[in-house]
Design a protein around this motif. Structure first.
Motif, PDB file in Angstrom:
ATOM      1  N   VAL A  18       3.112  -8.713 -24.344  1.00 53.69           N
ATOM      2  CA  VAL A  18       4.045  -8.043 -23.448  1.00 53.69           C
ATOM      3  C   VAL A  18       3.359  -7.563 -22.173  1.00 53.69           C
ATOM      4  O   VAL A  18       3.870  -7.752 -21.063  1.00 53.69           O
ATOM      5  CB  VAL A  18       4.722  -6.850 -24.164  1.00 53.69           C
ATOM      6  CG1 VAL A  18       5.575  -6.050 -23.181  1.00 53.69           C
ATOM      7  CG2 VAL A  18       5.573  -7.335 -25.320  1.00 53.69           C
ATOM      8  N   ILE A  19       2.196  -6.933 -22.307  1.00 55.48           N
ATOM      9  CA  ILE A  19       1.565  -6.298 -21.144  1.00 55.48           C
ATOM     10  C   ILE A  19       0.813  -7.282 -20.253  1.00 55.48           C
ATOM     11  O   ILE A  19       0.514  -6.956 -19.104  1.00 55.48           O
ATOM     12  CB  ILE A  19       0.600  -5.172 -21.568  1.00 55.48           C
ATOM     13  CG1 ILE A  19      -0.607  -5.742 -22.328  1.00 55.48           C
ATOM     14  CG2 ILE A  19       1.331  -4.135 -22.409  1.00 55.48           C
ATOM     15  CD1 ILE A  19      -1.643  -4.690 -22.678  1.00 55.48           C
ATOM     16  N   MET A  20       0.504  -8.490 -20.759  1.00 53.58           N
ATOM     17  CA  MET A  20      -0.187  -9.464 -19.916  1.00 53.58           C
ATOM     18  C   MET A  20       0.762  -9.942 -18.814  1.00 53.58           C
ATOM     19  O   MET A  20       1.864 -10.405 -19.108  1.00 53.58           O
ATOM     20  CB  MET A  20      -0.673 -10.653 -20.740  1.00 53.58           C
ATOM     21  CG  MET A  20      -1.914 -10.360 -21.553  1.00 53.58           C
ATOM     22  SD  MET A  20      -2.619 -11.859 -22.298  1.00 53.58           S
ATOM     23  CE  MET A  20      -1.303 -12.357 -23.410  1.00 53.58           C
ATOM     24  N   PRO A  21       0.359  -9.841 -17.554  1.00 58.39           N
ATOM     25  CA  PRO A  21       1.223 -10.302 -16.454  1.00 58.39           C
ATOM     26  C   PRO A  21       1.554 -11.776 -16.602  1.00 58.39           C
ATOM     27  O   PRO A  21       0.699 -12.588 -16.929  1.00 58.39           O
ATOM     28  CB  PRO A  21       0.356 -10.060 -15.215  1.00 58.39           C
ATOM     29  CG  PRO A  21      -0.604  -8.990 -15.619  1.00 58.39           C
ATOM     30  CD  PRO A  21      -0.901  -9.251 -17.074  1.00 58.39           C
ATOM     31  N   GLY A  22       2.809 -12.112 -16.402  1.00 56.78           N
ATOM     32  CA  GLY A  22       3.247 -13.494 -16.539  1.00 56.78           C
ATOM     33  C   GLY A  22       4.576 -13.698 -15.830  1.00 56.78           C
ATOM     34  O   GLY A  22       4.979 -12.889 -14.980  1.00 56.78           O
ATOM     35  N   VAL A  23       5.274 -14.761 -16.200  1.00 58.55           N
ATOM     36  CA  VAL A  23       6.522 -15.092 -15.512  1.00 58.55           C
ATOM     37  C   VAL A  23       7.601 -14.039 -15.750  1.00 58.55           C
ATOM     38  O   VAL A  23       8.405 -13.751 -14.854  1.00 58.55           O
ATOM     39  CB  VAL A  23       7.017 -16.482 -15.953  1.00 58.55           C
ATOM     40  CG1 VAL A  23       6.111 -17.567 -15.414  1.00 58.55           C
ATOM     41  CG2 VAL A  23       7.108 -16.581 -17.478  1.00 58.55           C
ATOM     42  N   ASP A  24       7.649 -13.457 -16.950  1.00 53.14           N
ATOM     43  CA  ASP A  24       8.646 -12.420 -17.223  1.00 53.14           C
ATOM     44  C   ASP A  24       8.387 -11.189 -16.364  1.00 53.14           C
ATOM     45  O   ASP A  24       9.314 -10.592 -15.801  1.00 53.14           O
ATOM     46  CB  ASP A  24       8.619 -12.039 -18.715  1.00 53.14           C
ATOM     47  CG  ASP A  24       9.147 -13.151 -19.607  1.00 53.14           C
ATOM     48  OD1 ASP A  24       9.955 -13.970 -19.120  1.00 53.14           O
ATOM     49  OD2 ASP A  24       8.753 -13.211 -20.779  1.00 53.14           O
ATOM     50  N   THR A  25       7.118 -10.799 -16.284  1.00 51.42           N
ATOM     51  CA  THR A  25       6.760  -9.644 -15.458  1.00 51.42           C
ATOM     52  C   THR A  25       7.130  -9.880 -13.999  1.00 51.42           C
ATOM     53  O   THR A  25       7.684  -9.011 -13.329  1.00 51.42           O
ATOM     54  CB  THR A  25       5.249  -9.356 -15.566  1.00 51.42           C
ATOM     55  OG1 THR A  25       4.908  -9.150 -16.929  1.00 51.42           O
ATOM     56  CG2 THR A  25       4.879  -8.111 -14.770  1.00 51.42           C
ATOM     57  N   ALA A  26       6.827 -11.073 -13.503  1.00 52.46           N
ATOM     58  CA  ALA A  26       7.131 -11.404 -12.110  1.00 52.46           C
ATOM     59  C   ALA A  26       8.625 -11.324 -11.836  1.00 52.46           C
ATOM     60  O   ALA A  26       9.054 -10.825 -10.790  1.00 52.46           O
ATOM     61  CB  ALA A  26       6.603 -12.801 -11.790  1.00 52.46           C
ATOM     62  N   LEU A  27       9.429 -11.806 -12.798  1.00 45.42           N
ATOM     63  CA  LEU A  27      10.879 -11.792 -12.611  1.00 45.42           C
ATOM     64  C   LEU A  27      11.419 -10.366 -12.614  1.00 45.42           C
ATOM     65  O   LEU A  27      12.289 -10.009 -11.808  1.00 45.42           O
ATOM     66  CB  LEU A  27      11.560 -12.613 -13.704  1.00 45.42           C
ATOM     67  CG  LEU A  27      13.082 -12.731 -13.596  1.00 45.42           C
ATOM     68  CD1 LEU A  27      13.476 -13.440 -12.299  1.00 45.42           C
ATOM     69  CD2 LEU A  27      13.639 -13.491 -14.802  1.00 45.42           C
ATOM     70  N   VAL A  28      10.914  -9.533 -13.517  1.00 50.49           N
ATOM     71  CA  VAL A  28      11.358  -8.134 -13.573  1.00 50.49           C
ATOM     72  C   VAL A  28      11.021  -7.419 -12.264  1.00 50.49           C
ATOM     73  O   VAL A  28      11.852  -6.691 -11.707  1.00 50.49           O
ATOM     74  CB  VAL A  28      10.715  -7.407 -14.772  1.00 50.49           C
ATOM     75  CG1 VAL A  28      10.977  -5.900 -14.687  1.00 50.49           C
ATOM     76  CG2 VAL A  28      11.268  -7.946 -16.084  1.00 50.49           C
ATOM     77  N   ILE A  29       9.806  -7.624 -11.764  1.00 50.63           N
ATOM     78  CA  ILE A  29       9.406  -6.980 -10.509  1.00 50.63           C
ATOM     79  C   ILE A  29      10.270  -7.478  -9.359  1.00 50.63           C
ATOM     80  O   ILE A  29      10.740  -6.688  -8.527  1.00 50.63           O
ATOM     81  CB  ILE A  29       7.913  -7.254 -10.221  1.00 50.63           C
ATOM     82  CG1 ILE A  29       7.048  -6.506 -11.237  1.00 50.63           C
ATOM     83  CG2 ILE A  29       7.545  -6.825  -8.804  1.00 50.63           C
ATOM     84  CD1 ILE A  29       5.561  -6.777 -11.103  1.00 50.63           C
ATOM     85  N   ARG A  30      10.496  -8.785  -9.300  1.00 54.93           N
ATOM     86  CA  ARG A  30      11.308  -9.333  -8.221  1.00 54.93           C
ATOM     87  C   ARG A  30      12.709  -8.753  -8.233  1.00 54.93           C
ATOM     88  O   ARG A  30      13.250  -8.340  -7.198  1.00 54.93           O
ATOM     89  CB  ARG A  30      11.389 -10.853  -8.332  1.00 54.93           C
ATOM     90  CG  ARG A  30      12.055 -11.506  -7.123  1.00 54.93           C
ATOM     91  CD  ARG A  30      12.632 -12.871  -7.439  1.00 54.93           C
ATOM     92  NE  ARG A  30      13.819 -12.754  -8.277  1.00 54.93           N
ATOM     93  CZ  ARG A  30      14.652 -13.754  -8.520  1.00 54.93           C
ATOM     94  NH1 ARG A  30      14.401 -14.943  -8.009  1.00 54.93           N
ATOM     95  NH2 ARG A  30      15.700 -13.595  -9.292  1.00 54.93           N
TER      96      ARG A  30
END
Length: 211
Positions: A18-30
C-alpha cells in the motif's frame, strides 16, 4: 496459526504494497489536486474495492488448487517465493537508481469527473494492475490457517489490505500537496524502496524454506 494471527501478520506484509508509491498513489494524488480531497478519498475507496475483487478471485483459485493437488500447491508457493525475491531485488535496484539521480516523474492530464467516475477509475486502475494479482497469489496461501476455507480467508485478507489502502489514500488526499513534495525527495524514496526490498526478499526466502 489462528485466523486473527493470520490477519495481523498479513496486515504487516500487505502494508508494504500500500505505502509503496505506484500507479494507484499517482491517481489518488492527481484526483485530489485536480478535483479536491473528496475525489481523492473516493478514488482510494475504489482502489480498495478493486483489491477485494482481486483477493476473492485469487482465493477461489487457490481453493481449487488445494483441492486438486498438494504438489501443485507446493509449486505455487515456490513460484510465489521466487516472485517475492524478484520484487525485492527490483526495489533494491530502484533505490540505487534513485540514489544515482535517475528517478523518473510523470504527470497525468486532469479531467473533470463525477465522484462515481473517480471511484470507478480507482477500482479499474487497481484491477488493471497484474502486480496486485501476483502479490495476492504469492502471499495469500501463506496466511490461510489449516481447516479454514481458502475462499473465505482470502477474501478476508484482501479486505484487510483494502482497509489499509482506504486509510492510506485518505491520508494522502488530506495532505496531497505536502505529501507529494515529501515523497519526491530522493532520500525518502530510496529509504522506502530499500527497506521494502529487504523485507520482500526475506519473506520470499522464508517462503521457499518452508516449501
Amino acid at each position: 496459526m489462528s485466523v486473527l494471527q493470520s490477519l495481523i501478520s498479513f496486515a504487516l506484509v500487505s502494508a508494504l504494497l500500500v505505502i509503496m508509491p505506484g500507479v494507484d498513489t499517482a491517481l489518488v494524488i492527481r484526483n485530489t489536486v485536480a478535483r479536491g480531497r473528496l475525489h481523492g478519498f473516493v478514488t482510494g475507496v475504489g482502489v480498495g474495492v478493486g483489491a477485494v475483487i482481486w483477493g476473492a478471485a485469487i482465493a477461489v483459485g487457490i481453493g481449487a488448487l488445494l483441492a486438486a493437488s498438494e504438489t501443485a500447491y507446493t509449486v505455487f508457493r515456490i513460484v510465489g517465493a521466487a516472485y517475492m525475491v524478484w520484487l525485492g531485488i527490483g526495489l533494491w535496484r530502484s533505490a540505487r537508481a534513485i540514489g544515482a539521480g535517475q528517478e523518473g516523474n510523470a504527470d497525468v492530464e486532469p479531467e473533470s469527473a463525477s465522484l462515481w467516475r473517480s471511484f470507478g477509475r480507482g477500482m479499474l486502475n487497481n484491477l488493471a494492475n497484474p502486480k496486485v494479482g501476483v502479490f495476492y497469489g504469492a502471499t495469500i496461501p501463506q496466511f490461510i490457517p489449516a481447516g479454514v476455507s481458502a475462499a473465505f480467508m482470502g477474501t478476508a485478507l484482501a479486505a484487510v489490505n483494502a482497509l489499509e489502502a482506504v486509510v492510506w489514500y485518505g491520508l494522502i488526499s488530506l495532505g496531497a500537496h505536502g505529501l507529494r513534495t515529501w515523497m519526491k525527495r530522493r532520500s525518502v524514496r530510496r529509504s522506502i524502496d530499500a527497506t521494502a526490498g529487504t523485507v520482500m526478499i526475506a519473506f520470499g526466502l522464508a517462503m521457499a524454506a518452508e516449501s
